[in-house]
Enzyme design. Structure first.
Site, PDB file in Angstrom:
ATOM      1  N   ALA A   1       0.818  -1.210   0.000  1.00  0.00           N
ATOM      2  CA  ALA A   1       0.000   0.000   0.000  1.00  0.00           C
ATOM      3  C   ALA A   1       0.852   1.259   0.000  1.00  0.00           C
ATOM      4  O   ALA A   1       0.627   2.192  -0.787  1.00  0.00           O
ATOM      5  CB  ALA A   1      -0.937  -0.012   1.212  1.00  0.00           C
TER       6      ALA A   1
ATOM      7  N   TYR B   1      -0.654 -15.265   1.271  1.00  0.00           N
ATOM      8  CA  TYR B   1       0.463 -14.450   1.754  1.00  0.00           C
ATOM      9  C   TYR B   1       1.545 -15.340   2.369  1.00  0.00           C
ATOM     10  O   TYR B   1       1.255 -16.295   3.098  1.00  0.00           O
ATOM     11  CB  TYR B   1      -0.012 -13.468   2.820  1.00  0.00           C
TER      12      TYR B   1
ATOM     13  N   ASN C   1      -6.917   1.136   5.785  1.00  0.00           N
ATOM     14  CA  ASN C   1      -6.531  -0.111   5.120  1.00  0.00           C
ATOM     15  C   ASN C   1      -6.749  -1.346   5.991  1.00  0.00           C
ATOM     16  O   ASN C   1      -5.824  -2.112   6.254  1.00  0.00           O
ATOM     17  CB  ASN C   1      -5.051  -0.033   4.697  1.00  0.00           C
TER      18      ASN C   1
ATOM     19  N   ARG D   1      -7.330  -4.897   6.937  1.00  0.00           N
ATOM     20  CA  ARG D   1      -7.189  -6.228   6.336  1.00  0.00           C
ATOM     21  C   ARG D   1      -7.522  -7.257   7.416  1.00  0.00           C
ATOM     22  O   ARG D   1      -6.675  -7.600   8.240  1.00  0.00           O
ATOM     23  CB  ARG D   1      -5.763  -6.431   5.819  1.00  0.00           C
TER      24      ARG D   1
ATOM     25  N   ARG E   1     -16.609   5.812  -0.450  1.00  0.00           N
ATOM     26  CA  ARG E   1     -17.911   5.167  -0.464  1.00  0.00           C
ATOM     27  C   ARG E   1     -18.125   4.326  -1.717  1.00  0.00           C
ATOM     28  O   ARG E   1     -19.245   4.165  -2.196  1.00  0.00           O
ATOM     29  CB  ARG E   1     -18.995   6.226  -0.314  1.00  0.00           C
ATOM     30  N   GLY E   2     -17.029   3.799  -2.266  1.00  0.00           N
ATOM     31  CA  GLY E   2     -17.132   2.936  -3.434  1.00  0.00           C
ATOM     32  C   GLY E   2     -17.709   3.664  -4.630  1.00  0.00           C
ATOM     33  O   GLY E   2     -17.303   4.788  -4.951  1.00  0.00           O
TER      34      GLY E   2
ATOM     35  N   ASP F   1      -5.049   2.839  -2.851  1.00  0.00           N
ATOM     36  CA  ASP F   1      -3.735   3.475  -2.758  1.00  0.00           C
ATOM     37  C   ASP F   1      -3.617   4.595  -3.781  1.00  0.00           C
ATOM     38  O   ASP F   1      -3.077   5.668  -3.491  1.00  0.00           O
ATOM     39  CB  ASP F   1      -2.632   2.445  -3.001  1.00  0.00           C
TER      40      ASP F   1
END
Length: 399
Positions: free
Chosen positions: A48, A119, A180, A182, A239-240, A320
């Site tokens: 990121a 990962y 961010n 996760r 907000r997408g 990002d």
């Protein structure tokens, strides 16, 4: 001794933005499908904070990335690739024992049930970052220090480092923080995602998705998020497809204060609905940064900026890129609406390519698009190759 000494003077800055965090080598699938079925992968990079640094450097800013990689070939590839974008990597540290992190992902949208990411970052070199082993002089050398909640989730030492960097102190640069969240990184750790709220409240400019605020904190809606995170001078709620809502606080009339080393804003006299006239990240600032005297702060200016219509190739790296676009416009002293529009354009550039990084639109091209009136902005539709177009009118068509 951990952390910078209190009152440490910061030299005159030559860097616009310093980004700290883990970057990894990413393996991208040669075709859609389950990881178990993909026959081969292409190598790239992902992270990121390094993504933000690369995008800012490609946009003409002086950006640096600070991280920790292994003394291995993957570490060499990361540093060389990030530097190829024009990013200063001189403060990256090498770990002689721990490896560089890597990951594999499928080609599907991260938000879908079919998306897979594998990962291999446990015990990575970056997870060993701590208040005792990072180069504070380099971290505090920029006008802006950009951080991410991903780093806080890597280890207890990394969380301690972010708490150190967001602590109020003289000489602290403007702190930009992308939440961010996760979820998989917080499972089984000593802390949980609630610490992201703590870190956000200690920052000056915060980016958070409406969906991740609900998932991490149980908070629903932009206004409720601002109520929970009142301290930052600027809060950007993504907000997408609905766009972004920006809450920007101002100061009562008087001399403009600034954060030592922070982003300075050019005066802005525009007063349109989407404009805003606040310095994006200096409005609630002092020599210490972070939350300031509530008596001095005026009510927020709230600006909603619609998202663009984009023909998406891969929904990876857009957050990002949005942060990079917003920061770029902040460094240029543009009004709030334009900052968010530049964020949307940077995100659209990444959404229309397969990987996390791409060449951004030329500045004059982006500026022409940002200057469109609301109706024309609403009609704008961007697809693969749009950043290479010579004139803004070539991309405008009714969706």
């Amino acid at each position: 001794m951990s952390g910078p000494a209190a009152g440490t003077a910061v030299a005159a800055t030559t860097t616009d933005v310093v980004c700290l965090g883990e970057s990894m080598v990413t393996f991208l699938p040669s075709q859609p499908g389950r990881l178990a079925d993909v026959p081969s992968f292409g190598r790239g990079i992902g992270g990121a904070e390094s993504n933000v640094a690369c995008a800012l450097a490609a946009a003409g800013h002086r950006a640096a990335w600070v991280g920790r990689v292994g003394a291995d070939g993957f570490g060499d590839h990361l540093v060389e690739t990030i530097a190829s974008y024009g990013v200063d990597t001189s403060a990256v540290r090498r770990d002689p024992v721990r490896p560089t992190g890597i990951y594999f992902r499928t080609a599907t949208d991260r938000g879908t049930d079919t998306h897979e990411v594998a990962y291999y970052r446990a015990g990575s070199a970056a997870s060993a970052m701590s208040p005792a082993n990072v180069p504070y002089e380099e971290l505090f050398a920029g006008r802006v220090l950009h951080l991410s909640g991903i780093t806080a989730a890597l280890s207890g030492d990394c969380l301690a480092l972010l708490r150190e960097l967001t602590a109020a102190r003289p000489g602290r640069p403007l702190v930009s923080f992308d939440v961010n969240h996760r979820p998989h990184l917080w499972r089984g750790g000593d802390a949980d995602a609630s610490v992201l709220l703590e870190l956000a409240r200690r920052s000056d400019l915060v980016f958070v998705g409406e969906d991740e605020a609900e998932e991490a904190w149980g908070i629903v809606g932009a206004e409720a998020i601002r109520a929970a995170v009142p301290e930052p001078a600027v809060l950007v709620v993504k907000r997408g497809s609905a766009g972004a809502t920006v809450f920007a606080s101002g100061l009562r009339p008087g001399p403009r204060s600034s954060i030592a080393g922070g982003a300075e804003c050019a005066p802005d006299t525009r007063s349109t609905e989407g404009g805003g006239a606040e310095c994006a990240a200096g409005a609630r600032s002092s020599s210490a940064g972070g939350a300031e005297d509530a008596e001095a702060a005026s009510p927020d200016t709230v600006t909603h900026v619609p998202a663009l219509h984009v023909d998406v190739v891969a929904a990876v790296g857009a957050g990002d890129a949005f942060a990079a676009g917003f920061l770029s416009a902040t460094l240029r002293g543009l009004p709030v609406r334009d900052r968010a529009r530049h964020g949307h354009l940077m995100a659209a550039a990444v959404l229309t390519v397969p990987g996390d990084l791409t060449e951004p639109p030329a500045r004059d091209h982006a500026d022409r698009l940002v200057a469109l009136d609301d109706d024309a902005w609403g009609r704008l539709r961007l697809g693969p190759g749009w950043t290479a177009a010579d004139r803004a009118s070539e991309e405008v068509r009714t969706p």
